[in-house]
Design an enzyme around this catalytic site. Structure first.
Site, PDB file in Angstrom:
ATOM      1  N   THR A   1       1.152  -1.195   0.035  1.00  0.00           N
ATOM      2  CA  THR A   1      -0.201   0.020   0.170  1.00  0.00           C
ATOM      3  C   THR A   1       0.738   1.528  -0.307  1.00  0.00           C
ATOM      4  O   THR A   1       2.047   1.419  -0.045  1.00  0.00           O
ATOM      5  CB  THR A   1      -0.904   0.087   1.254  1.00  0.00           C
TER       6      THR A   1
ATOM      7  N   SER B   1      -9.148  -1.066   5.479  1.00  0.00           N
ATOM      8  CA  SER B   1      -8.328  -0.151   7.048  1.00  0.00           C
ATOM      9  C   SER B   1      -8.134   1.616   6.826  1.00  0.00           C
ATOM     10  O   SER B   1      -7.744   2.102   7.081  1.00  0.00           O
ATOM     11  CB  SER B   1      -7.758  -0.725   7.283  1.00  0.00           C
TER      12      SER B   1
HETATM   13  O1  DON Z   1      -7.284  -1.820   2.472  1.00  0.00           O
HETATM   14  C1  DON Z   1      -7.137  -2.343   3.639  1.00  0.00           C
HETATM   15  O2  DON Z   1      -6.889  -2.409   4.389  1.00  0.00           O
HETATM   16  C2  DON Z   1      -6.015  -3.059   3.175  1.00  0.00           C
HETATM   17  N1  DON Z   1      -5.921  -4.094   1.782  1.00  0.00           N
HETATM   18  C3  DON Z   1      -4.261  -2.535   2.904  1.00  0.00           C
HETATM   19  C4  DON Z   1      -3.155  -3.354   2.622  1.00  0.00           C
HETATM   20  C5  DON Z   1      -1.952  -2.918   3.633  1.00  0.00           C
HETATM   21  O3  DON Z   1      -1.833  -1.323   3.619  1.00  0.00           O
HETATM   22  C6  DON Z   1      -0.638  -3.283   3.893  1.00  0.00           C
HETATM   23  N2  DON Z   1      -0.350  -2.471   3.793  1.00  0.00           N
HETATM   24  N3  DON Z   1       1.182  -2.198   4.450  1.00  0.00           N
END
Ligand code: DON
Length: 601
Positions: free
Chosen positions: A422, A488
């Site tokens: 992300t 999140s």
């Molecule tokens: O939408 C979400 O909350 C997760 N799929 C985001 C993934 C994420 O932030 C991984 N991070 N370091």
């Protein structure tokens, strides 16, 4: 040590602190390994980007009068800065930033993923959001992530392959943001990304380290293996990597708009890769792609220290959970306690536990399940929940509360997992518009399935693998066709007297919520500038132990342990990208734990 000095020493690490004293344009903040790195590891950077790296290494915010952009890779920020410099809007700059991020930071976000965007419109003073979250294919059933015996699949077994791929939302979101708020010519916004994909970009230390660390998972599918393991070796730091397929996809997007992605050859390549993924094929169909819609939704706002903290509502839990944490803390004087106080972190930690209890029970895609959205951030409810924090010790037991709502319905406790990747983009343009966007392909390298030059998401594993909890209650975040998995991600714009005061967000899975909440507290309560606020230590409590970074003062960790917290020292690789508006102009900050920078003008 002063609190700023403490934050710097702790988080830049001694290597980067030493680096800060060297020649300014020769040193960047630490890379994935925490060591100081030279600016040339990012290839051909322009002077503002090199200056920005030096400023970050010194632990100072970048300052500017008119506009600011901050994101996770210097080449992407540089592309956004060029757009803003030429009078483009924050929406225009986001398109350029995202197009480059998808190339140079492919493990984190891109055309194959989804995003949430919070927008402050300077002309009207309004805040709105765009939901570009992935959707479950129409052919998917609630038991997609269960085996023949009805047992949940092991997480990575579900992630790798076509099964976890949801309909991407990012390309349509880029188009809708540009259509709503853009000023620049759409096709020109892809120029930098196309040139870099065609001519090659320099593989950064972080990307090289992550590819090398992936091993088998990334070499399972031929197109992915061919790209990341040329000559059967992982792409090396400093090497030049071209991506002609991505350049071609961007050319189509530039020429035809998002339809050039959701229909035609790119759509066909995506569905073929998903449905043909060996051992673990998925269900995504051309009809899912052509039916995909971005949804404009109202922002979720809570009052905190005379500011309005506005973020993303369902299907993200980000805005509501950050809002709940801050709402519960409103009655406590964190400024008086200070950034190193165990009392302050007890309150933040237990407020987070209470908020996560509600998150696990109530939050999901509200277009599919009844959700007490207003009740969860009702000031009276948050005050009542906040009163639970009045004791001296960690709360012995935490459970979901009883927010007011119109559709009484009990949901079971959710068990969805989220792991690192992300990216976050924060932008303020010269007209005063502000944009906060968190963008993802979910896991690092997503599903590991690649099509048309980019990786496809594994966002469907953000759904609960189980449909009911142990007590038999249905789980709100269970999978359904067309539904968006709970997120999140917490892109946030903080307003004061109706104007942006802070633009902030982070990657980090469900830890995003803690990172964003504590960055807001660091700035508003503890008076840290934006660079100190993003660099400050991460302590995160989601529902169980308190995750902490190494190197915290002993008085703080001992104090928390004495209060009853179980401490878990671990890596907490946030990627906070923030902008604050001060009486003197704009200040930008980029998390020293990742490769990003801020550039202003
Ligand atoms: O939408 C979400 O909350 C997760 N799929 C985001 C993934 C994420 O932030 C991984 N991070 N370091």
């Amino acid at each position: 040590m002063t609190r700023t000095g403490w934050a710097l020493a702790l988080l830049l690490g001694s290597a980067a602190m030493a680096g800060a004293q060297q020649a300014a344009d020769a040193v960047a903040p630490e890379g994935a390994s925490g060591e100081a790195i030279a600016t040339d590891v990012f290839g051909d950077l322009d002077a503002p980007a090199r200056d920005a790296l030096a400023t970050k290494a010194e632990g100072r915010p970048v300052t500017a009068a008119d506009w600011m952009v901050t994101a996770a890779h210097p080449l992407a920020v540089q592309a956004g800065a060029r757009v803003l410099e030429q009078g483009g809007s924050a929406a225009d700059a986001m398109v350029a930033v995202q197009a480059v991020l998808g190339l140079v930071e492919p493990q984190s976000s891109g055309l194959g993923g989804g995003a949430f965007l919070v927008w402050y419109h300077a002309e009207t003073g309004e805040v709105t959001t765009l939901d570009g979250r992935e959707t479950a294919p129409m052919a998917a059933t609630p038991t997609l992530f269960q085996d023949e015996e009805g047992e949940p699949l092991a997480f990575m077994e579900a992630v790798i392959g076509g099964r976890s791929v949801g309909t991407p939302g990012t390309p349509r979101l880029m188009e809708v943001a540009h259509r709503n708020w853009g000023q620049a010519n759409w096709s020109g916004l892809f120029d930098d990304a196309i040139a870099l994909a065609r001519d090659g970009f320099t593989v950064s230390p972080r990307l090289a380290a992550l590819v090398a660390g992936e091993g088998d998972a990334l070499s399972r599918y031929p197109a992915t293996a061919a790209y990341f393991f040329p000559d059967s070796q992982p792409v090396a730091e400093g090497s030049l990597l071209t991506n002609p397929a991505y350049a071609e996809t961007l050319r189509l997007l530039a020429r035809e708009g998002a339809d050039g992605f959701y229909t035609g050859p790119v759509a066909e390549q995506i569905t073929a890769a998903v449905r043909g993924a060996e051992d673990n094929p998925g269900l995504l169909a051309l009809a899912d792609l052509s039916a995909y819609r971005v949804i404009e939704r109202p922002a979720v706002c809570v009052d905190y220290r005379d500011h309005d903290v506005c973020g993303m509502g369902p299907p993200s839990s980000g805005g509501l959970t950050v809002g709940q944490i801050l709402g519960m803390l409103g009655g406590y004087d964190l400024a008086e306690m200070g950034a190193e106080s165990a009392d302050a972190w007890r309150l933040i930690g237990d407020a987070s536990r209470l908020a996560f209890a509600d998150r696990g029970r109530f939050m999901a895609d509200s277009d599919f399940v009844a959700m007490p959205t207003e009740g969860l951030i009702d000031p009276a409810y948050l005050e009542e929940r906040g009163q639970l924090l009045q004791g001296d010790d960690s709360l012995p037991k935490v459970s979901a509360g009883s927010p007011g709502w119109s559709h009484a319905r009990l949901w079971g406790q959710d068990s969805a997992l989220e792991l690192p990747s992300t990216s976050h983009i924060s932008i303020v343009d010269a007209e005063g518009n502000a944009l906060s966007m968190t963008t993802t392909i979910e896991n690092g390298f997503g599903s590991r399935v690649m099509a048309a030059g980019f990786l496809l998401n594994n966002e469907l594993t953000d759904f609960s693998f189980e449909t009911h909890d142990d007590a038999g209650w249905p789980i709100a975040n269970a999978l359904a066709p067309g539904k968006r998995p709970r997120s999140s991600m917490a892109p946030t714009i903080v307003l004061q007297d109706g104007a942006p005061a802070m633009v902030i967000g982070s990657p980090g899975g469900s830890r995003i919520i803690g990172y964003v909440a504590r960055a807001i507290v660091a700035h508003l309560d503890w008076g840290m500038d934006i660079q100190a606020a993003v660099a400050a230590p991460n302590l995160v409590n989601r529902f169980g132990p308190m995750d902490i970074e190494a190197g915290l003062p002993a008085a703080l960790t001992e104090g928390l342990a004495a209060m009853g917290f179980e401490l878990n020292e671990t890596e907490l690789t946030s990627g906070l990208q923030g902008i604050v508006v001060t009486p003197d102009g704009l200040e930008g900050g980029a998390d020293p734990r990742r490769e990003g920078i801020a550039i202003g003008g």
